[in-house]
Design an enzyme around this catalytic site. Structure first.
Site, PDB file in Angstrom:
ATOM      1  N   ASP A 240       0.904  -1.152   0.059  1.00  0.00           N
ATOM      2  CA  ASP A 240       0.211   0.087   0.104  1.00  0.00           C
ATOM      3  C   ASP A 240       0.797   1.290  -0.046  1.00  0.00           C
ATOM      4  OD1 ASP A 240      -2.116  -1.675   0.156  1.00  0.00           O
ATOM      5  OD2 ASP A 240      -2.261  -1.403   2.190  1.00  0.00           O
TER       6      ASP A 240
ATOM      7  N   ASP B 146       0.593   8.764   7.302  1.00  0.00           N
ATOM      8  CA  ASP B 146       0.445   7.442   7.662  1.00  0.00           C
ATOM      9  C   ASP B 146       1.989   7.197   8.703  1.00  0.00           C
ATOM     10  OD1 ASP B 146      -0.392   6.548   4.477  1.00  0.00           O
ATOM     11  OD2 ASP B 146      -1.729   6.147   6.236  1.00  0.00           O
TER      12      ASP B 146
ATOM     13  N   GLU C 165      -0.860  -1.474  10.534  1.00  0.00           N
ATOM     14  CA  GLU C 165      -1.041  -1.620   9.201  1.00  0.00           C
ATOM     15  C   GLU C 165       0.263  -1.149   8.557  1.00  0.00           C
ATOM     16  OE1 GLU C 165      -3.444   1.149   6.680  1.00  0.00           O
ATOM     17  OE2 GLU C 165      -3.935  -0.751   5.551  1.00  0.00           O
ATOM     18  N   GLU C 166       0.964  -0.253   9.416  1.00  0.00           N
ATOM     19  CA  GLU C 166       2.482   0.212   8.851  1.00  0.00           C
ATOM     20  C   GLU C 166       3.663  -0.531   9.213  1.00  0.00           C
ATOM     21  OE1 GLU C 166      -0.200   2.475   7.132  1.00  0.00           O
ATOM     22  OE2 GLU C 166       1.848   2.216   6.334  1.00  0.00           O
TER      23      GLU C 166
ATOM     24  N   ASP D  48      -4.568   0.770  12.784  1.00  0.00           N
ATOM     25  CA  ASP D  48      -4.505   1.341  11.294  1.00  0.00           C
ATOM     26  C   ASP D  48      -4.373   2.890  11.710  1.00  0.00           C
ATOM     27  OD1 ASP D  48      -6.405   1.512   8.188  1.00  0.00           O
ATOM     28  OD2 ASP D  48      -4.555   2.532   8.981  1.00  0.00           O
TER      29      ASP D  48
ATOM     30  N   LEU E 266      -3.711   5.468  10.341  1.00  0.00           N
ATOM     31  CA  LEU E 266      -4.326   6.504   9.541  1.00  0.00           C
ATOM     32  C   LEU E 266      -5.217   5.905   8.229  1.00  0.00           C
ATOM     33  CD1 LEU E 266      -4.648   9.126   7.482  1.00  0.00           C
ATOM     34  CD2 LEU E 266      -4.305   9.480  10.009  1.00  0.00           C
ATOM     35  N   ASP E 267      -6.252   5.828   8.434  1.00  0.00           N
ATOM     36  CA  ASP E 267      -7.309   4.980   7.631  1.00  0.00           C
ATOM     37  C   ASP E 267      -7.825   6.327   6.547  1.00  0.00           C
ATOM     38  OD1 ASP E 267      -8.770   2.692   6.376  1.00  0.00           O
ATOM     39  OD2 ASP E 267     -10.391   4.224   6.643  1.00  0.00           O
TER      40      ASP E 267
ATOM     41  N   GLU F  92      -8.903  -3.197  10.921  1.00  0.00           N
ATOM     42  CA  GLU F  92     -10.086  -2.650  10.246  1.00  0.00           C
ATOM     43  C   GLU F  92     -11.475  -3.400  10.304  1.00  0.00           C
ATOM     44  OE1 GLU F  92      -8.359  -1.927   6.413  1.00  0.00           O
ATOM     45  OE2 GLU F  92      -7.709  -0.095   6.758  1.00  0.00           O
TER      46      GLU F  92
END
Ligand code: AFP
Length: 345
Positions: free
Chosen positions: A62, A68, A90-91, A109, A111-112, A272
């Site tokens: 991504d 992020d 997520e990162e 997550d 920064l969605d 998420e």
């Protein structure tokens, strides 16, 4: 000074002083503080050096935007001093084992919706808190129903924190003067019937029949078998869609589709779909893949994707029915049927 309960006062009132509940509340308080710091960045945008420019890709491919990365750092710093066994982001490619004996583990997550940053659209942070199993490395190899708490923050016109500790859903709004979250909605309930759907309609040609049939039924409105007109929204930010559904109902769909890499949709199960499903169910809604309850799913991998359909319970049940009764989907979708069924009337 307004009189609403602060987040801390609300959590103190929830009782549960055992070590597990205390660890959960400490983590939520730290995540809330991190959200205030992230909100300071999002509301200043370019003035804070936030451009939304890509800074590379995370390990799952991504695109990684500047916010992020900064949001991920802010959250880790906020949680760093707490008794947390495992962090998942997520990162981050892999789990981060901190203190395996600690009672809780946190997935987030940071920064969605980051593709919205430089267009001044709402973005958010999503988090899930799990009990740490005896093998800490399996912290996120549990069904979503094992979650102790889940929440998300919307950095929008207001900065709002949505939280469940397993006894209903509360909404807190950031008081920027006092820099604390204050209770503005308690025991939130999603209207069971909705006439608003959210899906990226540009992907229609890639959808499976049940999803196409359901959306076509919505588009046929009062002329179709659903018998009522629908409105559509698509913000491209899961937290904003979820917040709207909590306030006025609706159904959100990010299904699997025929595009390469989208067979299981776009959204991630661990940080998420699991937290969102916990919140939506706690507010009386439903959350499904179309065939399975999201909270029943046990992740196979940390960044596993999953189809996510969530919102008003009657609408979610209609869609599940279309997945399990293909003849219904065919009936709705077959071009030979007139507007009102097999025979025009
Ligand atoms: P980004 O974080 O890459 O912007 O993705 C946001 C998201 O995961 C979710 O918040 C949106 O609902 C969805 O993607 C939008 O996906 P499409 O761009 O494919 O419509």
């Amino acid at each position: 000074m307004s009189q609403e309960l602060t987040l801390q006062q609300r959590m103190d009132g929830e009782g549960g002083s055992d070590p597990l509940r205390r660890a959960v509340k400490e983590a939520v308080a730290a995540l809330a503080q991190a959200a205030i710091d992230i909100s300071d960045l999002t509301c200043r945008g370019a003035l804070a050096g936030i451009t939304g420019k890509a800074q590379g890709r995370n390990t799952d491919g991504d695109v990684q935007k500047d916010l992020d990365v900064r949001a991920d750092q802010i959250i880790r710093e906020a949680l760093g001093a707490l008794p947390i066994a495992v962090l998942a982001s997520e990162e981050m490619a892999d789990l981060e084992i901190l203190n395996p004996a600690a009672p809780i583990s946190v997935a987030f997550d940071p920064l969605d919706g980051s593709s919205n940053i430089n267009t001044n659209m709402s973005v958010g942070t999503i988090f899930s808190i799990m009990p740490t199993p005896s093998d800490a490395s399996a912290a996120f190899v549990q069904p979503g129903s094992a979650q102790l708490a889940a929440g998300f923050v919307v950095y929008g016109p207001q900065t709002s924190l949505v939280l469940t500790l397993g006894q209903g859903v509360d909404i807190f709004t950031l008081d920027r003067v006092e820099r604390v979250f204050k209770l503005t909605g308690s025991t939130v309930q999603i209207p069971p019937n909705a006439t608003e759907f959210a899906i990226n309609a540009s992907n229609r040609r890639h959808w499976d029949l049940p999803v196409r049939a359901y959306i076509d039924e919505c588009l046929m409105g009062a002329d179709g078998m659903g018998g009522k007109d629908f409105n559509m929204r698509w913000i491209g930010s899961l937290v904003a869609e979820a917040f709207r559904i909590l306030i006025r109902g609706g159904i959100f769909l990010y299904p699997g589709d025929a595009r390469d890499g989208y067979e299981e949709g776009r959204l991630r199960l661990v940080y998420e779909a699991h937290p969102m499903a916990f919140i939506i169910e706690q507010a009386g809604g439903g959350a499904t893949t179309g065939r399975q309850r999201v909270l029943d799913l046990v992740p196979r991998t940390l960044h596993q994707r999953v189809p996510l359909i969530m919102g008003s319970i009657k609408n979610v049940q209609r869609l599940e029915h279309m997945h399990t009764a293909p003849d219904v989907a065919l009936e709705t979708n077959a071009p030979l049927f007139g507007h009102r069924g097999l025979f025009r009337v």
